[in-house]
Design an enzyme around this catalytic site. Structure first.
Site, mmCIF file in Angstrom:
data_model
loop_
_atom_site.group_PDB
_atom_site.id
_atom_site.type_symbol
_atom_site.label_atom_id
_atom_site.label_comp_id
_atom_site.label_asym_id
_atom_site.label_seq_id
_atom_site.Cartn_x
_atom_site.Cartn_y
_atom_site.Cartn_z
ATOM 1 C CG HIS A 121 -1.943 1.005 1.340
ATOM 2 N ND1 HIS A 121 -1.683 2.310 1.702
ATOM 3 C CD2 HIS A 121 -3.283 0.938 1.144
ATOM 4 C CE1 HIS A 121 -2.815 2.992 1.724
ATOM 5 N NE2 HIS A 121 -3.802 2.186 1.385
ATOM 6 C CG ASP A 198 0.440 -2.480 6.275
ATOM 7 O OD1 ASP A 198 -0.523 -2.656 7.037
ATOM 8 O OD2 ASP A 198 0.356 -1.812 5.228
ATOM 9 C CD GLN A 201 -6.646 -4.573 3.752
ATOM 10 O OE1 GLN A 201 -7.595 -5.355 3.707
ATOM 11 N NE2 GLN A 201 -6.818 -3.266 3.751
ATOM 12 C CE LYS A 224 -7.425 -0.712 6.352
ATOM 13 N NZ LYS A 224 -8.319 -0.314 5.257
ATOM 14 C CB CYS A 365 -3.783 3.313 -1.634
ATOM 15 S SG CYS A 365 -4.886 4.719 -1.382
#
Length: 407
Positions: A121, A198, A201, A224, A365
């Site tokens: 991202h 990261d 997700q 999220k 993104c």
């Protein structure tokens, strides 16, 4: 087995209509919907315990402080951090990555190397580019293949004693690719590099165990995982958080201030300057409690069913191509990123929105991914545990209708 109808009743927004049609929300990779227990907890904070934290001797301040720190401990347990002060509250994944990148500005020198992946991202690319411009370090990219997976041999070849930090996502937001991060972390540590993961997700679909992974930093966003926007977490190993300088100066992050010199507070306060999003931090703990009550194993199993079913149904559509790992690879979460020959993804997204169906279109993104596939973007349907196969049927029917209008 999940009681999907009972779960759906927990989410007020799912009962509304959009453009006169029942809402079908398949943009979960962008943000999740919020259950009533989270919405009520936000309201409850402001109705009952609104006060600043860590600074007051009065009762409400102490109640708010206790609730905030209880939430920190819930997150510590959830991700299996060794110590509560290794859990820092942030405004989201982007904030956490920028905090670490800024700190490494005091560590890197010209000629050092930073590794990111082709699947990142923008929020896990741009801060490292800025860092390299500032320090003279070199940004190197781990390449991907046509399946949307990172090429591990190439990664191994990029690692060297010059590598100081590797920043890679756990799961790709654009393709749903699950990266082999445990292997990648171990390889990076062999050359003495730190690793930032990261997890934006990943955290909606699984429980990360930061000690088992042995990552140095792990970041994710609250919005999220059914929590409020403007909330997030940066996990960092104590040894690394002690090395990094403060990201911001102000109240709370100090030990003592004079006009001659300031000394900084210990962890986690060193990185939490100013009045935080108190309600958000507290309610993030509420959202984690909610998800754990459902069970992440149950969530993963059901979302895989949706992924398999959605893939089968979408592939019925003539000219439709799916990007990313095969559904049977075991390296994919509940995201389907696709295009239809000769049709711009924006056009499909706009038409099916008239049928109440929310998907994401564009580059997500993640422009380097789209450039790799030589496409302007994709249509992305991302599923959550409150979605249904019937909703997938509605989406497929709407896309088929849109295709007849556009071809």
């Amino acid at each position: 087995m999940l009681d999907i109808e009972k779960i759906r009743a927990d989410f007020p927004i799912l009962s509304q209509k959009v453009n006169g049609k029942p809402l079908v929300y398949f943009d979960n990779a962008a943000t999740s919907q919020k259950p009533t227990v989270v919405i009520d907890a936000i309201s409850g904070y402001y109705k009952e315990i609104n006060a600043n934290i860590h600074r007051g001797v009065h009762t409400l301040s102490q109640i708010a402080t206790d609730a905030y720190e209880v939430s920190r401990k819930k997150i510590q347990a959830h991700i299996n951090a060794e110590k509560a002060h290794e859990v820092l509250f942030t405004s989201g994944t982007t904030h956490g990555i920028n905090l670490v990148a800024s700190g490494f500005g005091a560590i890197l020198k010209s000629g050092d190397e930073v590794l990111v992946s082709a699947l990142e991202h923008h929020s896990n690319i741009v801060p490292w580019q800025m860092l390299c411009e500032k320090t003279g370090a070199v940004l190197k990219v781990i390449p991907m293949d046509q399946n949307g997976e990172l090429i591990q041999d190439a990664y191994d070849a990029l690692l060297s004693e010059k590598t100081k930090i590797v920043a890679v996502n756990h799961i790709s937001n654009a393709l749903g690719t699950i990266n082999p991060i445990q292997r990648m972390i171990a390889k990076a540590h062999e050359v003495g590099a730190a690793v930032l993961i990261d997890g934006a997700q990943a955290t909606p679909h699984l429980r990360p165990d930061v000690q088992a992974l042995d990552c140095d930093f792990y970041v994710f966003s609250g919005h999220k995982i059914c929590g409020p926007t403007g909330t997030g977490v940066l996990y960092g190993k104590e040894v690394w958080l002690e090395k990094l300088p403060p990201y911001q100066g102000g109240g709370e992050m100090i030990k003592e201030v004079t006009f001659e010199k300031t000394t900084y507070a210990g962890l986690p306060h060193k990185f939490e300057a100013g009045t935080p999003n108190i309600e958000g931090g507290i309610v993030l703990g509420t959202s984690i409690d909610y998800l754990n009550a459902i069970g992440f194993e149950n969530i993963a199993a059901y979302e895989h069913e949706l992924l398999v079913y959605g893939t089968e149904r979408l592939l019925e559509i003539e000219g439709l191509k799916i990007y990313g790992p095969n559904v049977d690879s075991g390296n994919k979460t509940a995201v389907i990123s696709f295009n239809i020959d000769g049709i711009h993804p924006y056009d499909i997204g706009t038409i099916i929105d008239r049928q109440g169906i929310a998907v994401r279109t564009g580059h997500h993104c993640a422009q380097p991914i789209m450039s790799f596939f030589e496409i302007p973007g994709t249509i992305r349907a991302s599923f959550a545990f409150y979605n249904t196969k019937e909703e997938i049927d509605l989406m497929v029917a709407a896309i088929k209708k849109a295709r007849t209008m556009l071809v």
